[in-house]
Design an enzyme around this catalytic site. Structure first.
Site, PDB file in Angstrom:
ATOM      1  CD  GLN A  79     -18.189 -12.487  18.427  1.00  0.00           C
ATOM      2  OE1 GLN A  79     -18.302 -12.923  17.214  1.00  0.00           O
ATOM      3  NE2 GLN A  79     -18.800 -12.979  19.249  1.00  0.00           N
ATOM      4  NE  ARG A  89     -13.972  -8.072  17.546  1.00  0.00           N
ATOM      5  CZ  ARG A  89     -14.545  -6.863  18.027  1.00  0.00           C
ATOM      6  NH1 ARG A  89     -15.051  -5.876  17.251  1.00  0.00           N
ATOM      7  NH2 ARG A  89     -14.894  -6.819  19.251  1.00  0.00           N
ATOM      8  CB  ALA A 142     -21.708 -13.830  10.017  1.00  0.00           C
ATOM      9  CG  HIS A 143     -19.177 -14.466  14.111  1.00  0.00           C
ATOM     10  ND1 HIS A 143     -19.610 -14.153  15.283  1.00  0.00           N
ATOM     11  CD2 HIS A 143     -20.000 -15.497  13.818  1.00  0.00           C
ATOM     12  CE1 HIS A 143     -20.685 -15.281  15.906  1.00  0.00           C
ATOM     13  NE2 HIS A 143     -20.664 -15.934  14.849  1.00  0.00           N
ATOM     14  CG  ASN A 144     -15.580 -17.410  13.599  1.00  0.00           C
ATOM     15  OD1 ASN A 144     -14.974 -16.612  13.795  1.00  0.00           O
ATOM     16  ND2 ASN A 144     -16.621 -18.178  14.513  1.00  0.00           N
TER      17      ASN A 144
END
Length: 351
Positions: A215, A235, A256-258
């Site tokens: 990540q 991240r 969560a990511h993104n």
């Protein structure tokens, strides 16, 4: 032993200064020099305190209040008792919130346990970190190499700021928080225990085992964001996770990511937002809403508590249910199911 007062009201306020701050005219005959010592609910407000009322359910409490003055809408102004001054405004609650902010400035953001500015004994600041004037760092906090922290920012006890993190001015980072791989704007409040910038949950699944996907993105938190206790923001995987200006996030939320969250969104406790979903500006998610990944929730949409969103939501929508759908459809389905269940119960009883 007397009860402690944790947040004392600010002194020196008068009825006139309060009315001016709230943008409310004083009625004829009201003395603008009368001191205002606090704010309280209708039921408990005393003769030097202010209250507000904007709900018909509290009509009885309004009729018997002893408050010095009461912020009310035009609808309820005639019901204010003779001993209380009616401060008439279209939005009593918003005016009351502004009053509380003036009376209880300490409650607006978590402060330092130590009043003096500077680095407290027991804190660890890397020599390559850069602190502007007026930063306060409490014992046990850690600031990594290359980190930059703006003037007026407070780091609570045991907060951990990772390498190269940027934190703007006048922020409050609560006790026991961690901030890594993040760029944080000005006037951001992060409550205790929040985790920001850790790994997103990314694995290449397969029969031979699951391979971890690095990540390598960041978390971008814009100005005037507030993040509740024990909330987690991962991240990005290959791009950034973003929280837009003025957004307010409650306790125990997972982002969560993104994920990209727009400006002035409201996210209530228990929400989970899966990876790569976008919330446009002014979206509201009720408590315990679940949102699957790779969706878009349109500007100004509202999602009812405990709903599960598994498809895109058009702008300006009000959805609810599992799976989530327009509220009118959801209500019709619930009504139909209730009637069917009632009819089935009668048939069984007659049979």
């Amino acid at each position: 032993m007397s009860d402690p007062v944790f947040i004392a009201p600010k002194g020196g306020l008068t009825l006139g200064s309060v009315a001016e701050a709230c943008g409310v005219p004083l009625p004829d005959g009201a003395d603008p020099s009368q001191p205002v010592t606090g704010a309280a609910p209708l039921e408990t407000a005393g003769p030097s305190e202010l209250a507000y009322m904007d709900n018909a359910r509290y009509g009885d409490a309004l009729a018997t209040t002893r408050a010095l003055a009461c912020l009310v809408s035009p609808r309820f102004a005639p019901r204010v008792p003779a001993g209380t001054i009616a401060l008439v405004t279209r939005d009593p609650y918003r005016a009351y919130a502004g009053l509380l902010a003036r009376l209880y400035e300490e409650a607006m953001r978590p402060g330092s346990l130590f009043a003096a500015a500077g680095v407290s004994p027991g804190a660890h600041v890397h020599p390559q970190a850069r602190l502007e004037d007026g930063v306060r760092i409490d014992p046990g906090a850690v600031v990594g190499p290359g980190a930059e922290i703006g003037a007026g920012t407070v780091l609570g006890p045991n907060a951990v700021i990772g390498p190269n993190v940027r934190i703007g001015r006048d922020c409050s980072i609560g006790a026991g928080t961690t901030l890594t791989h993040a760029l944080v704007g000005n006037r951001v409040i992060v409550h205790p225990g929040a985790r920001i910038g850790q790994d997103g949950f990314g694995f290449a699944m397969g029969a031979g085992g699951h391979i971890k996907v690095p990540q390598v993105g960041r978390v971008i938190i814009q100005d005037d964001v507030e993040i509740g206790a024990n909330t987690t923001i991962d991240r990005g995987a290959s791009r950034d996770t973003v929280v837009g200006e003025g957004t307010k996030i409650d306790n125990l939320v997972q982002i969560a990511h993104n994920v990209v969250i727009g400006r002035h969104c409201v996210i209530v406790s228990g929400v989970g937002i899966s990876g790569s979903t976008t919330l446009e500006d002014y979206v509201v998610l009720g408590g315990q809403v679940g949102v699957v990944g790779h969706l878009r929730i349109g500007m100004g949409s509202q999602i009812a508590g405990s709903s599960n969103v598994n498809r895109d939501v058009p702008p300006g929508s009000r959805w609810g249910g599992t799976p989530a759908k327009p509220v009118r459809t959801w209500f019709r389905e619930m009504t139909t199911l209730a009637r069917l269940a009632e009819r089935s119960g009668k048939d069984e009883a007659e049979g």
